[in-house]
Design an enzyme around this catalytic site. Structure first.
Site, mmCIF file in Angstrom:
data_model
loop_
_atom_site.group_PDB
_atom_site.id
_atom_site.type_symbol
_atom_site.label_atom_id
_atom_site.label_comp_id
_atom_site.label_asym_id
_atom_site.label_seq_id
_atom_site.Cartn_x
_atom_site.Cartn_y
_atom_site.Cartn_z
ATOM 1 N N HIS A 1 0.939 -1.216 0.274
ATOM 2 C CA HIS A 1 0.294 -0.474 0.169
ATOM 3 C C HIS A 1 0.744 1.390 -0.297
ATOM 4 C CE1 HIS A 1 -2.787 2.688 1.754
ATOM 5 N NE2 HIS A 1 -3.878 2.252 1.168
ATOM 6 N N ASP B 1 3.765 -3.914 7.301
ATOM 7 C CA ASP B 1 2.221 -3.630 7.883
ATOM 8 C C ASP B 1 0.961 -4.187 7.963
ATOM 9 O OD1 ASP B 1 0.497 -2.524 7.111
ATOM 10 O OD2 ASP B 1 1.062 -1.318 4.936
ATOM 11 N N GLN C 1 -3.615 -5.115 7.256
ATOM 12 C CA GLN C 1 -4.904 -5.952 6.685
ATOM 13 C C GLN C 1 -4.792 -7.067 7.852
ATOM 14 O OE1 GLN C 1 -7.533 -5.460 4.769
ATOM 15 N NE2 GLN C 1 -6.908 -3.257 4.316
ATOM 16 N N LYS D 1 -10.194 0.011 10.993
ATOM 17 C CA LYS D 1 -9.967 -1.089 9.523
ATOM 18 C C LYS D 1 -10.789 -2.167 10.825
ATOM 19 C CE LYS D 1 -6.244 -0.434 5.914
ATOM 20 N NZ LYS D 1 -7.534 0.583 6.157
ATOM 21 N N CYS E 1 -5.198 2.291 -3.476
ATOM 22 C CA CYS E 1 -3.815 2.876 -2.906
ATOM 23 C C CYS E 1 -2.741 1.521 -3.312
ATOM 24 C CB CYS E 1 -3.908 3.261 -1.847
ATOM 25 S SG CYS E 1 -4.490 4.911 -0.866
HETATM 26 N N1 PLP Z 1 -1.652 -0.732 4.544
HETATM 27 C C1 PLP Z 1 -2.582 -1.521 3.986
HETATM 28 C C2 PLP Z 1 -2.371 -3.235 3.373
HETATM 29 C C3 PLP Z 1 -3.673 -0.718 3.946
HETATM 30 O O1 PLP Z 1 -4.856 -1.608 3.392
HETATM 31 C C4 PLP Z 1 -4.081 0.450 3.987
HETATM 32 C C5 PLP Z 1 -5.790 1.036 3.559
HETATM 33 O O2 PLP Z 1 -5.979 0.653 3.384
HETATM 34 C C6 PLP Z 1 -3.515 0.896 4.843
HETATM 35 C C7 PLP Z 1 -1.934 0.844 5.290
HETATM 36 C C8 PLP Z 1 -3.455 2.496 5.593
HETATM 37 O O3 PLP Z 1 -3.977 2.511 7.238
HETATM 38 P P1 PLP Z 1 -4.555 4.403 7.066
HETATM 39 O O4 PLP Z 1 -4.547 4.734 6.103
HETATM 40 O O5 PLP Z 1 -6.078 3.235 8.496
HETATM 41 O O6 PLP Z 1 -3.416 4.576 7.848
#
Ligand code: PLP
Length: 406
Positions: free
Chosen positions: A122, A199, A202, A225, A364
């Protein structure tokens, strides 16, 4: 295993209608809905016990501080961290990864040093590293996914060189649903002396996570999430790494003493939490994690695995539907396109007219979309409250979209 009909009663929004149909919420990968216990907790704190934390000596401040600080232990338990001192509160994963980039990575990386990333990251786990590339000459080394969407842990490890300073990979892809073998990656990277950031945005949502077993150095999660409030989150940082970090944001709460000439800092984790934090969001986040632990993350994983298997079976009959990623054991995240026509936005709009919420776009994840040769997909991402009947509603909606667009 839990009774999903009973569980759905905990989420008031699930009984509302959208465009005349009962909502089918399949955009959990973007943000999940909130159980009543989270909504009630947020209302209770604002209505009955709110004050700033760590500052006052009065009753309400002490009460709020106690409830806020209790969440540190809840997060540690949820993630299997050895100590709550290894938990820093954040506004979400994005802040968590930026914290690592500014506070840990930036001071120890220079021109030619390398960060290994997967192509499935992401933007939150890409852009902070691009900052280091732009500002400090750090090199980003990319590892591609396999044709089935899996990420080969051995290929990640093979990308490590004597210049590698960090491996940063997702636990679960938000586009492909692929579950990455982060334990193997961590074991191999550590053998080469390289720390690992996983990360968990998910991953922590779909399965039980134990950071001690994974062994990773950094594991950021995001509250919204995980069925908690937006603007909440946390990052697990191994104590040895935390000791190596310089402060990121400066301000109140993160200091021991400030004079005209100098400043000394509070002990970690407070050293990394400047200013008034998301007090109510964090307390609500704690309620969400307690809710998940009471339900049992293994039960959530089993429920979603059953749903994913059912969805795959139903999708098989739609020979015009392309699903990105078919790695074994993938999470219940399906990024879709319709063969021969239909932009993802059109698919999403048609589904929306039937009360079905999915996400359309690049999710993203530009480098992954480029790798897949796509500009956009429609993504159905399932959560702990979704049902097989909702898979059927999705399939009906997709058939309609195919008739209109295909
Ligand atoms: N990493 C992953 C794999 C994600 O799916 C997301 C959000 O869609 C993020 C990072 C970023 O999360 P946040 O926008 O809550 O900081």
């Amino acid at each position: 295993m839990y009774d999903v009909t009973e569980v759905r009663k905990d989420f008031p929004i699930l009984s509302r209608e959208v465009h005349g149909s009962t909502l089918v919420y399949l955009d959990n990968g973007a943000s999940a809905q909130k159980p009543k216990v989270v909504i009630d907790t947020v209302t209770r704190v604002y209505g009955d016990e709110y004050a700033n934390v760590h500052r006052g000596l009065h009753y309400l401040s002490n009460l709020t501080t106690e409830h806020y600080e209790t969440v540190r232990g809840v997060v540690a338990r949820f993630l299997g961290a050895g100590s709550e001192r290894e938990i820093v509160f954040t506004s979400g994963t994005t802040e968590g990864i930026n914290l690592v980039a500014y506070a840990w990575a930036a001071p120890r990386m220079g021109p030619g040093d390398e960060i290994v990333l997967s192509i499935a990251e992401h933007h939150a786990n890409i852009v902070p590293w691009h900052f280091l590339r732009e500002r400090q000459g750090v090199k980003l080394v990319w590892v591609e996914t396999e044709p089935d969407g899996s990420l080969d842990a051995e290929k990640v490890l093979a990308a490590i060189t004597p210049r590698t300073r960090l491996v940063a990979v997702t636990h679960v892809s938000n586009v492909l649903g692929t579950v990455v073998d982060v334990t193997r990656i961590t074991e191999g990277a550590h053998a080469a002396g390289v720390p690992v950031l996983v990360d968990g945005s998910q991953g922590a949502v779909h399965m039980p996570v134990n950071v001690a077993e994974i062994g990773c150095d950094f594991y950021p999660i995001t509250g919204h999430k995980l069925y908690g409030p937006s603007g909440s989150g946390a990052i697990y940082i191994k104590a040895e790494r935390m000791a190596e970090m310089r402060p990121f944001m400066g301000g109140g709460d993160m200091i021991r003493e400030v004079t005209r000439e100098a400043v000394s800092y509070a002990d970690p984790p407070m050293k990394f939490e400047a200013g008034t934090p998301g007090i109510v969001q964090t307390i609500g986040f704690g309620a969400a994690l307690d809710y998940l632990m009471a339900l049992g993350m293994d039960n959530v994983a089993a429920h979603e695995a059953r749903l994913a298997a059912y969805a795959r079976e139903r999708f098989k009959a739609l020979n015009w539907l392309n699903i990105q990623g078919d790695a074994p054991g993938k999470a219940a995240i399906f990024s879709m396109t319709i063969e021969g026509g239909g932009h993802a936005h059109d698919i999403s709009t048609i589904l929306d007219q039937k009360g079905i919420a999915v996400r359309a776009g690049h999710h993203c994840a530009h480098p992954l979309m480029q790798h897949l040769g796509l500009t956009a997909t429609a993504r159905a991402s399932f959560g702990l409250y979704n049902t097989e009947a909702e898979v059927d509603r999705l399939v009906d909606g997709l058939e309609l979209a195919h008739r209109l667009l295909g």
